[in-house]
Design a protein around this motif. Structure first.
Motif, PDB file in Angstrom:
ATOM      1  N   LEU A  66       0.582   7.507   5.463  1.00 43.30           N
ATOM      2  CA  LEU A  66       0.570   6.260   4.493  1.00 43.30           C
ATOM      3  C   LEU A  66       2.029   5.664   4.672  1.00 43.30           C
ATOM      4  N   VAL A  70       2.533   1.834   6.441  1.00 46.36           N
ATOM      5  CA  VAL A  70       3.013   0.640   5.506  1.00 46.36           C
ATOM      6  C   VAL A  70       4.649   0.140   6.025  1.00 46.36           C
ATOM      7  N   LYS A  73       4.181  -1.617   9.533  1.00 43.17           N
ATOM      8  CA  LYS A  73       3.537  -3.030   9.358  1.00 43.17           C
ATOM      9  C   LYS A  73       4.489  -3.991   8.625  1.00 43.17           C
ATOM     10  N   LEU A  74       5.330  -3.486   7.523  1.00 43.47           N
ATOM     11  CA  LEU A  74       6.435  -4.372   6.978  1.00 43.47           C
ATOM     12  C   LEU A  74       7.358  -4.905   8.068  1.00 43.47           C
ATOM     13  N   ILE A 312      11.192   1.287   3.184  1.00 48.25           N
ATOM     14  CA  ILE A 312      10.284   0.274   2.532  1.00 48.25           C
ATOM     15  C   ILE A 312      10.888  -0.616   1.742  1.00 48.25           C
ATOM     16  N   ARG A 327       1.116  -8.538   0.076  1.00 50.53           N
ATOM     17  CA  ARG A 327       0.006  -7.592  -0.411  1.00 50.53           C
ATOM     18  C   ARG A 327      -0.946  -7.639   0.773  1.00 50.53           C
ATOM     19  N   THR A 329      -0.058  -7.703   4.007  1.00 52.16           N
ATOM     20  CA  THR A 329       0.698  -6.628   4.876  1.00 52.16           C
ATOM     21  C   THR A 329       0.623  -5.470   4.390  1.00 52.16           C
ATOM     22  N   MET A 330       0.989  -4.883   3.065  1.00 49.09           N
ATOM     23  CA  MET A 330       1.030  -3.643   2.674  1.00 49.09           C
ATOM     24  C   MET A 330      -0.587  -3.069   2.723  1.00 49.09           C
ATOM     25  N   ASP A 331      -1.348  -3.960   2.340  1.00 43.75           N
ATOM     26  CA  ASP A 331      -2.663  -3.496   2.524  1.00 43.75           C
ATOM     27  C   ASP A 331      -3.287  -2.974   4.156  1.00 43.75           C
ATOM     28  N   GLY A 333      -1.064  -2.429   6.416  1.00 44.59           N
ATOM     29  CA  GLY A 333      -0.364  -0.882   6.798  1.00 44.59           C
ATOM     30  C   GLY A 333      -0.893   0.399   6.160  1.00 44.59           C
ATOM     31  N   ALA A 334      -1.388   0.123   4.731  1.00 45.26           N
ATOM     32  CA  ALA A 334      -2.235   1.276   4.135  1.00 45.26           C
ATOM     33  C   ALA A 334      -3.515   1.625   5.036  1.00 45.26           C
ATOM     34  N   SER A 337      -3.340   3.357   8.141  1.00 44.69           N
ATOM     35  CA  SER A 337      -2.955   5.027   8.264  1.00 44.69           C
ATOM     36  C   SER A 337      -4.204   5.979   7.981  1.00 44.69           C
TER      37      SER A 337
END
Length: 484
Positions: A66, A70, A73-74, A312, A327, A329-331, A333-334, A337
């Motif tokens: 996870l 993330v 992706k960031l 992060i 949001r 971007t983080m979604d 990335g999550a 995983s």
């Protein structure tokens, strides 16, 4: 019949996985086929062995999947990966284009960026460098493999790759296990790989071969190509379908803002593994409510989790204006995983069922009887399973889930440092996994617009040959002078 069941189950898994079938379906089916041929109860194997082992793997390692996805992706959407790669290219220039590509890949992957994020950023940069330097584009995949999928995946001490995490609960080690051996192995891999690429470049120049625009393939695939996706998610820890989600910054950050989060991963990982955790009292972990475990069993995962969390926070703080859709971007990335984590967990469940079959005793005894001692037999086991599954993490988890406890006991009985076992297992998983059916190889060739015929021989020479030599060197050093 039991041994026949094991062979048929493994063959079904390999055959259909190579053709793009989901491991989430294949692993339990193949496991149940093996159990059925071995006359073992099917439902009990599925719910009490397969699912329990898969869930245990997720409980241990999902935080790493996870946080790593993330972070990757960031770094991608902020432009930090591209900026770090461009910085390396500027420093070395077109005259050292191959070295620039190799070191750019090494920098971002050792800093914790997921492999497929690195692929989609570094390949365009590498194509530009190779074109200007008139280096054949057929060598591009090999240069990327050397930088991203060899020493930074399995050998360099502290690497946050999932392969380097998997042995830690079995051997009570940290990501910096056997650092001296890891550094030696890294130098061997890098040295042989660069020698081969420079030799190939020189031969191409002597023959008058240029970049080769005419070789551009018309079959390049997008990140959400289903066949590419299924193969990729069993090979590494990022679902490539999520790369196109989120929103990328139009302006990349300064090089310092791009590189500092990578440094944070390495520095915090080192600090927590070797400085903080050894000095704290974690005796409470022996209580049942904490799983009756010890700090040695969890410190490695905790160290990497803290390091990725710190990274992060760093990348968001330094590049806040360059994350226009945080949001999303983080979604992305999550979400990236989940499928890789479940795919590898399913392979763990398959391995657990195979290991629980009565016939597996014969397989275990055969592996342990391999001449050369436990380090050699461990290397053979991880190599063979990684080769068959086309996945370093999948092969390593199957091998250690079946034999990890046995090798830990052998280490205690014979005085072999568990850290050396850790390093041999990880390097062993990263050698023959880079066969033609490996998901990362297939994905990289697709991204580059090349075919196996064009580029695989050079991938073999920089991905497999140096790793096998490095593994032999580590085993010989371990047998001669022990762990260091």
């Amino acid at each position: 019949m039991g041994l026949l069941g094991i062979l048929i189950g493994l063959s079904l898994l390999i055959f259909f996985a190579f053709r793009g079938w989901s491991v989430l379906l294949l692993a339990p089916i193949a496991a149940l086929v093996a159990a059925a041929i071995g006359a073992q109860p099917l439902l009990a194997n599925w719910t009490q062995i397969f699912m329990v082992s898969a869930a245990s793997f997720l409980a241990q390692f999902f935080p790493i999947f996870l946080l790593g996805a993330v972070f990757g992706k960031l770094m991608d959407d902020s432009g930090a990966v591209a900026s770090a790669a461009a910085f390396m290219a500027r420093c070395l220039g077109e005259r050292r284009a191959i070295l620039a590509v190799v070191l750019a890949g090494a920098l971002v992957t050792y800093g914790g960026v997921s492999l497929f994020v690195a692929f989609f950023v570094i390949v365009p940069m590498a194509q530009s460098l190779f074109r200007v330097a008139s280096i054949p584009r057929r060598l591009l995949p090999a240069a990327v493999v050397l930088g991203t999928s060899s020493f930074t995946m399995s050998a360099l001490p502290g690497t946050p790759s999932i392969q380097n995490m998997i042995p830690m609960p079995f051997f009570g080690t940290t990501p910096f296990a056997a650092p001296g051996h890891g550094i030696v192995a890294s130098l061997v891999m890098l040295g042989i790989g660069l020698w081969w690429l420079r030799r190939a470049e020189g031969a191409a120049r002597a023959a008058g071969e240029g970049y080769g625009e005419e070789a551009l393939a018309a079959t390049e695939r997008t990140p959400d190509d289903e066949l590419l996706r299924e193969r990729a998610t069993t090979a590494r820890e990022f679902d490539p379908a999520e790369i196109q989600h989120g929103r990328r910054s139009k302006k990349p950050p300064p090089a310092l803002n791009a590189i500092l989060p990578l440094v944070v991963v390495i520095a915090v990982n080192l600090l927590m593994s070797l400085g903080v955790f050894p000095r704290l009292d974690f005796s409470y972990l022996a209580e049942e409510r904490w799983g009756a475990t010890s700090i040695s069993a969890v410190a490695g995962v905790w160290s990497v989790a803290i390091a990725l969390t710190a990274a992060i926070i760093t990348v968001m703080a330094l590049n806040w204006p360059r994350l226009p859709a945080l949001r999303q971007t983080m979604d992305a990335g999550a979400n990236a995983s989940v499928l890789p984590a479940l795919s590898v967990a399913s392979l763990v469940g398959f391995g657990a069922v195979i290991a629980a079959l009565p016939a597996f005793v014969a397989v275990r005894d055969w592996v342990l009887a391999i001449e050369g001692g436990p380090l050699v037999s461990l290397a053979v086991a991880t190599n063979v399973l990684a080769a068959l599954t086309g996945s370093a993490s999948g092969g390593l988890t199957i091998a250690l889930d079946a034999l990890g406890q046995t090798y830990a006991e052998i280490a205690a009985q014979t005085g072999i440092d568990p850290a050396l076992m850790h390093r041999v297992a990880v390097i062993g998983s990263g050698t023959l996994d880079i066969l033609p059916h490996n998901g990362a190889v297939v994905s990289l060739l697709s991204i580059c617009g090349m075919t196996h015929h064009d580029s695989y021989f050079d991938i073999f020479m920089v991905g497999i040959v140096p790793s096998v030599v490095a593994l032999a060197v580590v085993i010989m050093l371990g047998g001669g002078v022990g762990s260091f």
